[in-house]
Motif scaffolding. Sequence first.
Motif, PDB file in Angstrom:
ATOM      1  N   GLN A   1       0.832  -1.210   0.000  1.00  0.00           N
ATOM      2  CA  GLN A   1       0.000   0.000   0.000  1.00  0.00           C
ATOM      3  C   GLN A   1       0.864   1.257   0.000  1.00  0.00           C
ATOM      4  OE1 GLN A   1      -2.463  -0.647   3.446  1.00  0.00           O
ATOM      5  NE2 GLN A   1      -4.113  -1.564   2.239  1.00  0.00           N
ATOM      6  N   PHE A   2       1.883   1.253   0.822  1.00  0.00           N
ATOM      7  CA  PHE A   2       2.794   2.383   0.912  1.00  0.00           C
ATOM      8  C   PHE A   2       3.469   2.648  -0.440  1.00  0.00           C
ATOM      9  CE2 PHE A   2       7.260   3.687   1.690  1.00  0.00           C
ATOM     10  CZ  PHE A   2       7.034   4.951   2.198  1.00  0.00           C
ATOM     11  N   LEU A   3       3.984   1.586  -1.046  1.00  0.00           N
ATOM     12  CA  LEU A   3       4.693   1.734  -2.322  1.00  0.00           C
ATOM     13  C   LEU A   3       3.750   2.101  -3.467  1.00  0.00           C
ATOM     14  CD1 LEU A   3       7.269  -1.152  -1.941  1.00  0.00           C
ATOM     15  CD2 LEU A   3       7.780   1.301  -2.068  1.00  0.00           C
TER      16      LEU A   3
ATOM     17  N   ARG B   1       2.475   5.175  -7.599  1.00  0.00           N
ATOM     18  CA  ARG B   1       1.225   5.253  -8.389  1.00  0.00           C
ATOM     19  C   ARG B   1       1.099   4.148  -9.429  1.00  0.00           C
ATOM     20  NH1 ARG B   1      -1.025   8.331  -4.947  1.00  0.00           N
ATOM     21  NH2 ARG B   1      -0.599  10.539  -4.970  1.00  0.00           N
ATOM     22  N   CYS B   2       1.640   2.965  -9.111  1.00  0.00           N
ATOM     23  CA  CYS B   2       1.553   1.830 -10.037  1.00  0.00           C
ATOM     24  C   CYS B   2       1.647   0.548  -9.215  1.00  0.00           C
ATOM     25  CB  CYS B   2       2.669   1.880 -11.066  1.00  0.00           C
ATOM     26  SG  CYS B   2       2.712   0.441 -12.161  1.00  0.00           S
ATOM     27  N   ALA B   3       0.589  -0.264  -9.260  1.00  0.00           N
ATOM     28  CA  ALA B   3       0.539  -1.482  -8.445  1.00  0.00           C
ATOM     29  C   ALA B   3       1.613  -2.485  -8.860  1.00  0.00           C
ATOM     30  CB  ALA B   3      -0.846  -2.111  -8.529  1.00  0.00           C
ATOM     31  N   GLU B   4       1.859  -2.597 -10.174  1.00  0.00           N
ATOM     32  CA  GLU B   4       2.868  -3.560 -10.645  1.00  0.00           C
ATOM     33  C   GLU B   4       4.260  -3.156 -10.174  1.00  0.00           C
ATOM     34  OE1 GLU B   4       2.684  -4.288 -14.842  1.00  0.00           O
ATOM     35  OE2 GLU B   4       0.525  -4.629 -14.770  1.00  0.00           O
ATOM     36  N   THR B   5       4.588  -1.892 -10.280  1.00  0.00           N
ATOM     37  CA  THR B   5       5.890  -1.410  -9.822  1.00  0.00           C
ATOM     38  C   THR B   5       6.002  -1.569  -8.315  1.00  0.00           C
ATOM     39  OG1 THR B   5       5.957   0.169 -11.643  1.00  0.00           O
ATOM     40  CG2 THR B   5       7.443   0.578  -9.795  1.00  0.00           C
TER      41      THR B   5
ATOM     42  N   ASP C   1      14.425   5.930  -5.560  1.00  0.00           N
ATOM     43  CA  ASP C   1      15.324   5.572  -6.669  1.00  0.00           C
ATOM     44  C   ASP C   1      14.531   5.360  -7.951  1.00  0.00           C
ATOM     45  OD1 ASP C   1      17.498   5.714  -4.989  1.00  0.00           O
ATOM     46  OD2 ASP C   1      17.704   3.532  -4.750  1.00  0.00           O
ATOM     47  N   TYR C   2      13.417   4.666  -7.834  1.00  0.00           N
ATOM     48  CA  TYR C   2      12.577   4.407  -9.008  1.00  0.00           C
ATOM     49  C   TYR C   2      12.050   5.717  -9.598  1.00  0.00           C
ATOM     50  CZ  TYR C   2       8.519   3.214 -11.789  1.00  0.00           C
ATOM     51  OH  TYR C   2       7.600   3.138 -12.807  1.00  0.00           O
ATOM     52  N   LEU C   3      11.515   6.585  -8.737  1.00  0.00           N
ATOM     53  CA  LEU C   3      10.961   7.854  -9.217  1.00  0.00           C
ATOM     54  C   LEU C   3      12.033   8.745  -9.843  1.00  0.00           C
ATOM     55  CD1 LEU C   3       8.475   8.552  -6.288  1.00  0.00           C
ATOM     56  CD2 LEU C   3       7.901   7.854  -8.628  1.00  0.00           C
ATOM     57  N   ARG C   4      13.230   8.753  -9.263  1.00  0.00           N
ATOM     58  CA  ARG C   4      14.326   9.527  -9.850  1.00  0.00           C
ATOM     59  C   ARG C   4      14.706   8.977 -11.225  1.00  0.00           C
ATOM     60  NH1 ARG C   4      17.283   9.259  -4.331  1.00  0.00           N
ATOM     61  NH2 ARG C   4      16.436  11.091  -3.303  1.00  0.00           N
TER      62      ARG C   4
ATOM     63  N   ALA D   1      12.011   0.335   1.582  1.00  0.00           N
ATOM     64  CA  ALA D   1      10.960   0.514   0.573  1.00  0.00           C
ATOM     65  C   ALA D   1      10.909   1.956   0.086  1.00  0.00           C
ATOM     66  CB  ALA D   1       9.610   0.088   1.149  1.00  0.00           C
ATOM     67  N   ASN D   2      11.011   2.901   1.008  1.00  0.00           N
ATOM     68  CA  ASN D   2      10.986   4.318   0.639  1.00  0.00           C
ATOM     69  C   ASN D   2      12.182   4.663  -0.250  1.00  0.00           C
ATOM     70  OD1 ASN D   2       9.792   6.998   0.874  1.00  0.00           O
ATOM     71  ND2 ASN D   2      11.665   7.499   2.009  1.00  0.00           N
ATOM     72  N   ASN D   3      13.364   4.169   0.104  1.00  0.00           N
ATOM     73  CA  ASN D   3      14.560   4.438  -0.701  1.00  0.00           C
ATOM     74  C   ASN D   3      14.428   3.834  -2.095  1.00  0.00           C
ATOM     75  OD1 ASN D   3      15.727   5.851   1.383  1.00  0.00           O
ATOM     76  ND2 ASN D   3      17.004   4.154   2.085  1.00  0.00           N
ATOM     77  N   LEU D   4      13.882   2.633  -2.177  1.00  0.00           N
ATOM     78  CA  LEU D   4      13.682   2.010  -3.492  1.00  0.00           C
ATOM     79  C   LEU D   4      12.680   2.805  -4.323  1.00  0.00           C
ATOM     80  CD1 LEU D   4      13.588  -1.763  -2.478  1.00  0.00           C
ATOM     81  CD2 LEU D   4      15.344  -0.624  -3.853  1.00  0.00           C
TER      82      LEU D   4
END
Length: 166
Positions: A22-24, A29-33, A71-74, A65-68
Amino acid sequence: MNLLPEHGMSALFLLHQKDLMQFLTYKVRCAETAADLTQETYLRIAHHPDAGNIENMRAYLFRIANNLALDYLRSQTRQNKRDAGPVTEDFICLQPEPDAALSDHQQLEFLEQIIYDLPPKCRAVFLMSRVEGKSYTEISDELAISPRTVESHMRKALELIRKQFD
């Protein structure tokens, strides 16, 4: 210190897995990611040499999880800048595909040949009606034939064209 055996870390992860998802999902904004990042979070704690020495495992899980997610958003931001952003209507070519244009051109040539092969009166009536937009009365006046004959020529022209296309 909270020393957890490896199966204890898995159990703790499973306990918080839904909350992590849920947090991720909220973050990216993407369930698969989010599912991929949740799995990556587990892999990070599973391969951490001192995972048993972590005092607050829940906080540690959410920090990873937050760091990942960051990283993904960047990486998405860098990719959008590098690729000039997402594709919008401004970048979409509204011209037909080359194959479609060629097919359309061939069909037009075929239709022109069919019209050219019509008997002269039928061709004249057809072109005056369909290309020039004249009424049957105007055509009959111009060709000095009756409106009924114009209708007959038109019917014959359409029938011949339809047969050729079929």
